[in-house]
Design a protein around this motif. Structure first.
Motif, PDB file in Angstrom:
ATOM      1  N   ASP A 117       0.930  38.683 -10.762  1.00 20.82           N
ATOM      2  CA  ASP A 117      -0.431  38.847  -8.889  1.00 20.82           C
ATOM      3  C   ASP A 117      -0.565  40.088  -9.481  1.00 20.82           C
ATOM      4  O   ASP A 117       0.231  41.679  -9.439  1.00 20.82           O
ATOM      5  N   ALA A 118      -1.895  40.611  -9.163  1.00 21.23           N
ATOM      6  CA  ALA A 118      -2.133  42.221  -9.741  1.00 21.23           C
ATOM      7  C   ALA A 118      -2.177  42.780  -8.534  1.00 21.23           C
ATOM      8  O   ALA A 118      -2.261  44.351  -8.340  1.00 21.23           O
ATOM      9  N   LYS A 119      -1.808  42.419  -7.270  1.00 25.34           N
ATOM     10  CA  LYS A 119      -1.796  43.672  -6.109  1.00 25.34           C
ATOM     11  C   LYS A 119      -2.920  43.828  -5.662  1.00 25.34           C
ATOM     12  O   LYS A 119      -2.919  45.772  -5.172  1.00 25.34           O
ATOM     13  N   ILE A 120      -3.902  43.058  -5.541  1.00 25.43           N
ATOM     14  CA  ILE A 120      -4.672  43.703  -4.987  1.00 25.43           C
ATOM     15  C   ILE A 120      -5.470  42.857  -3.767  1.00 25.43           C
ATOM     16  O   ILE A 120      -5.287  41.789  -3.892  1.00 25.43           O
ATOM     17  N   GLY A 121      -6.135  43.529  -2.631  1.00 24.03           N
ATOM     18  CA  GLY A 121      -6.643  42.738  -1.801  1.00 24.03           C
ATOM     19  C   GLY A 121      -8.594  42.492  -2.068  1.00 24.03           C
ATOM     20  O   GLY A 121      -8.394  43.318  -2.622  1.00 24.03           O
ATOM     21  N   ALA A 122      -8.445  41.584  -1.718  1.00 22.69           N
ATOM     22  CA  ALA A 122     -10.263  41.148  -1.287  1.00 22.69           C
ATOM     23  C   ALA A 122     -10.370  42.192  -0.916  1.00 22.69           C
ATOM     24  O   ALA A 122     -10.507  42.125   0.200  1.00 22.69           O
ATOM     25  N   TRP A 123     -11.711  41.735  -1.618  1.00 19.34           N
ATOM     26  CA  TRP A 123     -13.050  43.374  -1.284  1.00 19.34           C
ATOM     27  C   TRP A 123     -12.920  43.929  -1.726  1.00 19.34           C
ATOM     28  O   TRP A 123     -14.010  45.186  -0.817  1.00 19.34           O
ATOM     29  N   SER A 124     -11.208  44.505  -2.096  1.00 21.87           N
ATOM     30  CA  SER A 124     -11.172  45.856  -2.154  1.00 21.87           C
ATOM     31  C   SER A 124     -12.272  46.311  -3.601  1.00 21.87           C
ATOM     32  O   SER A 124     -12.736  44.964  -4.540  1.00 21.87           O
ATOM     33  N   ASN A 125     -12.232  47.602  -4.046  1.00 24.65           N
ATOM     34  CA  ASN A 125     -13.345  47.917  -5.462  1.00 24.65           C
ATOM     35  C   ASN A 125     -12.157  47.800  -6.246  1.00 24.65           C
ATOM     36  O   ASN A 125     -12.542  47.044  -7.200  1.00 24.65           O
ATOM     37  N   GLU A 126     -10.708  47.918  -6.251  1.00 20.17           N
ATOM     38  CA  GLU A 126     -10.130  47.282  -7.050  1.00 20.17           C
ATOM     39  C   GLU A 126     -10.389  45.577  -7.679  1.00 20.17           C
ATOM     40  O   GLU A 126     -10.481  44.928  -9.221  1.00 20.17           O
ATOM     41  N   TRP A 127     -10.564  45.069  -6.872  1.00 21.65           N
ATOM     42  CA  TRP A 127     -10.593  42.963  -6.973  1.00 21.65           C
ATOM     43  C   TRP A 127     -12.204  43.434  -7.362  1.00 21.65           C
ATOM     44  O   TRP A 127     -11.966  42.478  -8.647  1.00 21.65           O
ATOM     45  N   SER A 128     -13.371  43.411  -7.441  1.00 20.11           N
ATOM     46  CA  SER A 128     -14.131  43.379  -8.068  1.00 20.11           C
ATOM     47  C   SER A 128     -14.281  43.756  -9.238  1.00 20.11           C
ATOM     48  O   SER A 128     -14.900  42.917 -10.511  1.00 20.11           O
ATOM     49  N   GLU A 129     -13.697  44.955  -9.372  1.00 21.74           N
ATOM     50  CA  GLU A 129     -13.314  45.741 -10.879  1.00 21.74           C
ATOM     51  C   GLU A 129     -12.608  44.886 -11.700  1.00 21.74           C
ATOM     52  O   GLU A 129     -13.072  44.249 -12.948  1.00 21.74           O
ATOM     53  N   ALA A 130     -11.859  43.862 -11.420  1.00 17.46           N
ATOM     54  CA  ALA A 130     -10.709  43.082 -11.745  1.00 17.46           C
ATOM     55  C   ALA A 130     -10.964  41.453 -12.193  1.00 17.46           C
ATOM     56  O   ALA A 130     -11.137  41.877 -13.411  1.00 17.46           O
ATOM     57  N   PHE A 131     -12.487  41.395 -11.633  1.00 10.51           N
ATOM     58  CA  PHE A 131     -13.483  40.168 -11.982  1.00 10.51           C
ATOM     59  C   PHE A 131     -14.315  40.605 -12.759  1.00 10.51           C
ATOM     60  O   PHE A 131     -14.599  40.639 -13.541  1.00 10.51           O
ATOM     61  N   LYS A 132     -14.298  41.806 -12.862  1.00 12.81           N
ATOM     62  CA  LYS A 132     -15.905  42.181 -14.300  1.00 12.81           C
ATOM     63  C   LYS A 132     -14.636  42.494 -16.178  1.00 12.81           C
ATOM     64  O   LYS A 132     -15.520  42.417 -16.450  1.00 12.81           O
ATOM     65  N   ARG A 133     -13.554  42.624 -15.494  1.00  9.93           N
ATOM     66  CA  ARG A 133     -13.647  44.090 -16.425  1.00  9.93           C
ATOM     67  C   ARG A 133     -12.470  42.413 -17.166  1.00  9.93           C
ATOM     68  O   ARG A 133     -12.025  42.395 -18.190  1.00  9.93           O
ATOM     69  N   GLY A 134     -12.041  41.272 -16.554  1.00 13.73           N
ATOM     70  CA  GLY A 134     -11.069  40.122 -16.488  1.00 13.73           C
ATOM     71  C   GLY A 134     -10.030  40.029 -16.186  1.00 13.73           C
ATOM     72  O   GLY A 134      -9.204  40.488 -17.168  1.00 13.73           O
ATOM     73  N   THR A 135      -9.711  40.778 -16.060  1.00 16.45           N
ATOM     74  CA  THR A 135      -7.856  41.487 -15.831  1.00 16.45           C
ATOM     75  C   THR A 135      -6.793  40.681 -14.429  1.00 16.45           C
ATOM     76  O   THR A 135      -5.848  40.019 -14.882  1.00 16.45           O
ATOM     77  N   VAL A 136      -8.542  39.612 -13.753  1.00 14.63           N
ATOM     78  CA  VAL A 136      -7.575  38.304 -12.840  1.00 14.63           C
ATOM     79  C   VAL A 136      -8.166  37.370 -13.815  1.00 14.63           C
ATOM     80  O   VAL A 136      -9.287  36.726 -13.802  1.00 14.63           O
ATOM     81  N   ALA A 137      -7.405  36.445 -13.759  1.00 15.95           N
ATOM     82  CA  ALA A 137      -7.684  35.163 -14.986  1.00 15.95           C
ATOM     83  C   ALA A 137      -8.459  33.930 -14.147  1.00 15.95           C
ATOM     84  O   ALA A 137      -9.458  33.190 -13.631  1.00 15.95           O
ATOM     85  N   THR A 138      -7.922  33.840 -12.423  1.00 12.40           N
ATOM     86  CA  THR A 138      -8.445  32.712 -11.099  1.00 12.40           C
ATOM     87  C   THR A 138      -8.326  33.330 -10.039  1.00 12.40           C
ATOM     88  O   THR A 138      -7.492  34.642  -9.466  1.00 12.40           O
TER      89      THR A 138
END
Length: 414
Positions: A234-255
């Motif tokens: 796990d990326a150790k990031i919380g939902a709705w944080s800036n890091e969370w949305s960036e992870a989706f944009k960059r493809g660093t989180v798969a599910t």
């Protein structure tokens, strides 16, 4: 002025005054994106009720519910209609501050079979009062990046067969692509504690208000979350944080596991650049549940109860309005009639042409009618804190759950 003309003028003035006197301002308090759905429905509602002006008070999710807690407790600043998210429904319903919509003049009981079955028990408090009417639900869904899975040689079945296979798939994904399996290990914990429940059972408390957080269900949820963290999945990031949305944009989180409504957020603002890369599936291990959901309620001390009830019926029993909310904001309809429409069969380009709405509709009948309790939010907060201690500080799981149980019972007695 002639007497006849004078009389006509007086009559016209009287009519004008009467019209003005009948004007009503209905205040609706809501949170995103429910406030947008309400605003979009105003023109259609005004065609039926031209004398009603609707004022929408929109606040962020937490601010809205905190404001409603204060207003219900003090009886001041109350809206005529309040939107309530599932997580707060038990607390509000048991607080005896909402109208019982099953009794006259509402007689809402005649409509309950029109809604998804699991929603009505959620809105019914321990006294048997119908405290709110459902408007949308969030069928639990596993969203995954199809491109990342293909690169890792992982299939959807690998993700969904069991929680163990989900974690093993995550190890393959991390090793071959570098992407994390999920944003936060606590996501698994939240789902597993809601898995395997039967109609009428509660997540944190049983019918006798006994605390359940030291049960095998909670132990397993903590164990699985710890396996994810220990394997660095796990990326150790919380939902709705800036890091969370960036992870989706960059493809660093798969599910990402969440309610069906997340699909709209991914498409519209979280990661619009990832069109065609996402797919949706049922939750791992045969888990079914509703991730959130919205209800409309009328405060007992509200000022315009009659028109408030008309507005709630319009928003919840009108198929067109239910579908409009779904099409506009991905608010999956709680009204059964609104689940029978060609819109569901349309392929969704963002999901590579997958008919995701059919997937969600098929999951709905399998979702149990879980009981909600007044102190569920308290228990949720305490459990989250103890899980952090397990994941971050290495605290023993059984000790963490024992401490959680003691604190929940102490805070529930206040």
């Amino acid at each position: 002025m002639k007497p006849v003309v004078l009389a006509a003028a007086v009559f016209a003035a009287a009519l004008s005054f009467a019209a003005r006197a009948e004007q009503v301002t209905l205040t609706v308090a809501a949170f995103p994106a429910v406030d947008k759905i309400v605003k979009s429905a105003i023109p259609a509602f005004k065609k039926l009720h031209p004398n009603v002006e609707i004022k929408v008070v929109g606040r962020e999710y937490a601010d809205h519910h905190n404001a409603m807690v204060t207003s219900l407790a003090t009886g001041t600043g109350l809206p005529d209609v309040m939107a309530v998210e599932l997580g707060f429904l038990g607390r509000f319903a048991e607080g005896k501050t909402l109208e019982d919509l099953s009794k006259p003049p509402y007689n809402g009981g005649q409509y309950t079979k029109k809604f998804v079955p699991f929603t009505i028990p959620l809105a019914t408090n321990s006294a048997g009062e119908l405290s709110a009417i459902p408007t949308d639900i969030g069928p639990g869904t596993l969203f995954y990046r199809d491109d990342i899975l293909k690169k890792a040689g992982v299939t959807e079945k690998d993700l969904t067969t069991s929680w163990e296979s989900y974690i093993e798939a995550g190890k393959k994904i991390k090793a071959s692509t570098g992407a994390y399996l999920l944003a936060g290990a606590n996501d698994i914990q939240r789902i597993v504690i809601r898995t395997g429940l039967k109609d009428g059972e509660g997540v944190f408390f049983d019918k006798n208000n006994k605390t359940l957080v030291d049960s095998p269900r909670f132990v397993r949820s903590f164990e699985l979350a710890k396996q994810v963290r220990d394997a660095k999945l796990d990326a150790k990031i919380g939902a709705w944080s800036n890091e969370w949305s960036e992870a989706f944009k960059r493809g660093t989180v798969a599910t990402q596991m969440m309610g069906a409504w997340l699909g709209g957020h991914l498409q519209n603002w979280l990661a619009p650049n990832t069109k065609g890369m996402w797919r949706a599936a049922d939750l791992p291990g045969g888990a079914y549940g509703s991730w959130g959901g919205t209800f409309y309620a009328i405060p007992k001390k509200g000022a315009n109860k009659e028109i408030a009830w008309e507005f709630i019926k319009f928003m919840t029993l009108n198929k067109d309005q239910q579908l409009a909310g779904f099409k506009q904001e991905d608010a999956f309809p709680a009204l059964l009639d609104a689940q029978n429409d060609p819109f569901y069969e349309q392929p969704v380009e963002f999901f590579g042409g997958q008919k995701v709405r059919v997937l969600w509709r098929n999951a709905v009948p399998k979702i149990p009618a879980i009981d909600v309790a007044k102190h569920d939010p308290v228990a949720e907060e305490v459990i989250a804190t103890e899980l952090d201690k397990v994941l971050e500080q290495g605290k023993d799981i059984k000790a963490a759950l024992a401490d959680a149980k003691a604190l929940i019972e102490r805070r529930s007695r206040r």
